[in-house]
Design a protein around this motif. Structure first.
Motif, PDB file in Angstrom:
ATOM      1  N   ASP A 146       7.997  78.546  72.491  1.00 43.71           N
ATOM      2  CA  ASP A 146       8.956  77.604  71.923  1.00 43.71           C
ATOM      3  C   ASP A 146       8.215  76.619  71.023  1.00 43.71           C
ATOM      4  O   ASP A 146       7.200  76.062  71.422  1.00 43.71           O
ATOM      5  CB  ASP A 146       9.665  76.791  73.015  1.00 43.71           C
ATOM      6  CG  ASP A 146      10.547  77.651  73.901  1.00 43.71           C
ATOM      7  OD1 ASP A 146      11.036  78.687  73.414  1.00 43.71           O
ATOM      8  OD2 ASP A 146      10.750  77.278  75.062  1.00 43.71           O
ATOM      9  N   PHE A 147       8.744  76.390  69.844  1.00 46.87           N
ATOM     10  CA  PHE A 147       8.118  75.454  68.925  1.00 46.87           C
ATOM     11  C   PHE A 147       8.857  74.127  68.839  1.00 46.87           C
ATOM     12  O   PHE A 147       8.388  73.196  68.210  1.00 46.87           O
ATOM     13  CB  PHE A 147       7.994  76.064  67.532  1.00 46.87           C
ATOM     14  CG  PHE A 147       7.063  77.230  67.497  1.00 46.87           C
ATOM     15  CD1 PHE A 147       5.697  77.045  67.586  1.00 46.87           C
ATOM     16  CD2 PHE A 147       7.547  78.516  67.398  1.00 46.87           C
ATOM     17  CE1 PHE A 147       4.827  78.120  67.571  1.00 46.87           C
ATOM     18  CE2 PHE A 147       6.689  79.598  67.381  1.00 46.87           C
ATOM     19  CZ  PHE A 147       5.332  79.407  67.468  1.00 46.87           C
ATOM     20  N   TYR A 148      10.036  74.049  69.455  1.00 46.77           N
ATOM     21  CA  TYR A 148      10.780  72.791  69.461  1.00 46.77           C
ATOM     22  C   TYR A 148      11.687  72.713  70.672  1.00 46.77           C
ATOM     23  O   TYR A 148      12.015  73.713  71.287  1.00 46.77           O
ATOM     24  CB  TYR A 148      11.604  72.618  68.179  1.00 46.77           C
ATOM     25  CG  TYR A 148      12.695  73.651  68.001  1.00 46.77           C
ATOM     26  CD1 TYR A 148      13.948  73.462  68.580  1.00 46.77           C
ATOM     27  CD2 TYR A 148      12.485  74.796  67.264  1.00 46.77           C
ATOM     28  CE1 TYR A 148      14.953  74.407  68.432  1.00 46.77           C
ATOM     29  CE2 TYR A 148      13.480  75.745  67.119  1.00 46.77           C
ATOM     30  CZ  TYR A 148      14.710  75.541  67.694  1.00 46.77           C
ATOM     31  OH  TYR A 148      15.698  76.479  67.552  1.00 46.77           O
ATOM     32  N   HIS A 149      12.057  71.484  71.006  1.00 43.49           N
ATOM     33  CA  HIS A 149      13.070  71.194  72.022  1.00 43.49           C
ATOM     34  C   HIS A 149      14.120  70.310  71.375  1.00 43.49           C
ATOM     35  O   HIS A 149      13.815  69.520  70.477  1.00 43.49           O
ATOM     36  CB  HIS A 149      12.464  70.446  73.214  1.00 43.49           C
ATOM     37  CG  HIS A 149      11.619  71.297  74.103  1.00 43.49           C
ATOM     38  ND1 HIS A 149      10.954  70.778  75.192  1.00 43.49           N
ATOM     39  CD2 HIS A 149      11.316  72.609  74.095  1.00 43.49           C
ATOM     40  CE1 HIS A 149      10.283  71.732  75.805  1.00 43.49           C
ATOM     41  NE2 HIS A 149      10.479  72.858  75.146  1.00 43.49           N
ATOM     42  N   ASP A 150      15.346  70.403  71.856  1.00 46.36           N
ATOM     43  CA  ASP A 150      16.410  69.534  71.361  1.00 46.36           C
ATOM     44  C   ASP A 150      16.174  68.106  71.836  1.00 46.36           C
ATOM     45  O   ASP A 150      15.634  67.873  72.916  1.00 46.36           O
ATOM     46  CB  ASP A 150      17.773  70.006  71.874  1.00 46.36           C
ATOM     47  CG  ASP A 150      18.158  71.356  71.287  1.00 46.36           C
ATOM     48  OD1 ASP A 150      17.794  71.626  70.130  1.00 46.36           O
ATOM     49  OD2 ASP A 150      18.839  72.129  71.983  1.00 46.36           O
TER      50      ASP A 150
END
Length: 95
Positions: free
Chosen positions: A63-67
């Motif tokens: 994963d490269f981002y989280h909300d």
């Protein structure tokens, strides 16, 4: 190079980015800079608009981002390196 030397080339403000997604405008926490430092980071603890460090990002997750909540102002981040040392915590403001 030691893990710390490899890591420090990014500087504290490059640890994560809190900014709108270019595709849909929703707010995201980007871990892209951390993801490219292969084999140096053991774990990342972070929190949004607090210093609790109550969330985790796993560098092995892909994963490269989280909300992030739309109203978020900053991310508080601590990085643990494979040698057991810790960097931070450090506050990264919204862009």
């Amino acid at each position: 190079d030691t893990a710390r030397q490899q890591w420090e080339q990014f500087g504290k403000d490059g640890w994560v980015r809190l900014m709108p997604s270019p595709s849909d405008g929703s707010l995201k926490i980007y871990f892209t800079n951390l993801a490219v430092i292969d084999g140096v980071i053991r774990r990342v603890r972070y929190s949004v608009d607090s210093e609790e460090l109550d969330r985790r990002w796993d560098p092995e997750s892909g994963d490269f981002y989280h909300d992030a909540p739309a109203e978020a102002r900053y991310v508080y981040v601590e990085v643990e390196l494979i040698d057991g040392s810790k960097l931070g915590p450090h506050r990264v403001n919204r862009r």
